[in-house]
Design a protein around this motif. Structure first.
Motif, PDB file in Angstrom:
ATOM      1  N   GLU A  23       0.764  -1.198  -0.041  1.00 39.18           N
ATOM      2  CA  GLU A  23      -0.014  -0.014   0.117  1.00 39.18           C
ATOM      3  C   GLU A  23       0.860   1.269  -0.141  1.00 39.18           C
ATOM      4  OE1 GLU A  23      -2.208  -0.371   3.502  1.00 39.18           O
ATOM      5  OE2 GLU A  23      -3.807  -1.808   2.428  1.00 39.18           O
ATOM      6  N   GLU A  24       2.198   0.992   0.838  1.00 44.25           N
ATOM      7  CA  GLU A  24       3.007   2.537   0.956  1.00 44.25           C
ATOM      8  C   GLU A  24       3.397   2.632  -0.327  1.00 44.25           C
ATOM      9  OE1 GLU A  24       5.199   5.367   2.375  1.00 44.25           O
ATOM     10  OE2 GLU A  24       3.389   4.558   3.344  1.00 44.25           O
ATOM     11  N   ARG A  26       2.521   1.431  -3.176  1.00 38.38           N
ATOM     12  CA  ARG A  26       1.372   1.537  -4.449  1.00 38.38           C
ATOM     13  C   ARG A  26       1.803   0.477  -5.614  1.00 38.38           C
ATOM     14  NH1 ARG A  26       0.041   8.189  -4.966  1.00 38.38           N
ATOM     15  NH2 ARG A  26      -0.592   8.237  -2.927  1.00 38.38           N
ATOM     16  N   SER A  28       1.483  -4.091  -6.556  1.00 36.45           N
ATOM     17  CA  SER A  28       0.666  -5.231  -5.848  1.00 36.45           C
ATOM     18  C   SER A  28       1.527  -6.075  -4.808  1.00 36.45           C
ATOM     19  CB  SER A  28       0.317  -6.294  -7.037  1.00 36.45           C
ATOM     20  OG  SER A  28       1.302  -6.815  -7.701  1.00 36.45           O
TER      21      SER A  28
END
Length: 298
Positions: A23-24, A26, A28
């Motif tokens: 997530e950090e 960006r 997968s």
């Protein structure tokens, strides 16, 4: 070592898991996992182990994470250093200046510059006109601030900042004070001159040659402007000097100005840089400041 993969590993260690790292960054989760597997293969050590629905760092992983933390902290520090430098807030600014601007203009300009750029180290060298040009050409300075007549010099760009006059000055009680006389009469007074290589000295001798007048008798010779003015205040000789250096003394009645027929000369103050050379951000910031400060002056 693949630094991109190392940064992904560092983010996993900092965030505590693959999902948060993905997530950090960006990207997968499978891409994160693939990069870590490639890094483990490259290094020949296991960095992560599964624990339930999460992961743990192995001893090797903890060791690598510690070093990676320092590495990427240094990267952030370097990014900040570069940002500060590009903004003109760090670095070294080397200036060479002739005596007039060095004594009368640069103290104020550099004080203002340092208020806005406190981390820039400023090195100022004072020199005569010939030495100032040589200092610029020999890379002893990035910027020259030059006062006096200018002859085109190969490899140097000249930008005029302001223009004042050159005045003949005598002691306040001298018979010529406040009078208009000829250059020939003026040359009968013993002169206090700067050393050879001074542009003002050369301009006085050039003026004498142009008007077919004998050059002045040298009574005293000083390397600095202030010493010349103080000698005249004390009652000796005459000087040929920038109005910037002596205007206040004339207005206070400490010395007298002599108007010499046919000898009205202007004295430009300019900045010089090497041609076709990109200036450091600090130098660019300094030039912007002196251009602004020069507006509306003499």
């Amino acid at each position: 070592m693949n630094l991109h993969a190392l940064k992904i590993f560092h983010t996993i260690a900092e965030k505590g898991g693959v999902t948060r790292a993905a997530e950090e960054l960006r990207i997968s989760q499978p891409a994160v996992t693939a990069q870590i597997r490639n890094l483990e293969k490259e290094l020949g050590i296991q960095l992560l182990v599964s624990k339930g629905r999460g992961i743990l760092l192995t001893d090797a992983g903890l060791m690598l994470a510690s070093h990676a933390k320092r590495l990427f902290a240094l990267e952030r520090e370097l990014d900040e250093v570069v940002r500060e430098y590009k903004a003109g807030f760090s670095g070294i600014l080397r200036i060479v200046a002739t005596y007039l601007p060095a004594n009368l203009l640069l103290p104020e300009w550099l004080a203002l510059f340092k208020q806005e750029h406190p981390s820039v180290e400023v090195v100022l060298t004072t020199a005569n006109s010939k030495e100032a040009v040589e200092g610029l050409l020999q890379y002893d300075a990035e910027v020259a601030v030059y006062g006096g007549g200018w002859e085109e010099q190969p490899g140097i760009e000249w930008e005029e900042l302001l223009e004042d006059e050159l005045w003949f000055i005598v002691p306040k009680n001298h018979p010529y004070a406040g009078k208009e006389i000829t250059l020939s009469e003026m040359m009968r007074v013993p002169f206090i001159l700067r050393e050879e290589g001074s542009s003002t000295r050369e301009r006085l001798f050039s003026l004498c040659r142009a008007l077919n007048v004998n050059p002045p008798k040298v009574g005293l010779q000083f390397n600095g402007v202030n010493e010349m003015v103080r000698a005249v205040i004390a009652g000796y000789g005459a000087i040929f000097i920038s109005s910037l250096a002596v205007r206040d003394n004339v207005e206070r009645g400490e010395v007298g100005r002599v108007m010499v027929k046919g000898a009205s000369l202007l004295n430009p103050i300019a900045v010089c840089i090497r041609q076709q050379e990109t200036l450091s951000p600090a130098a660019e910031a300094f030039l912007s400041l002196v251009r602004e400060q020069s507006k509306g002056r003499v």
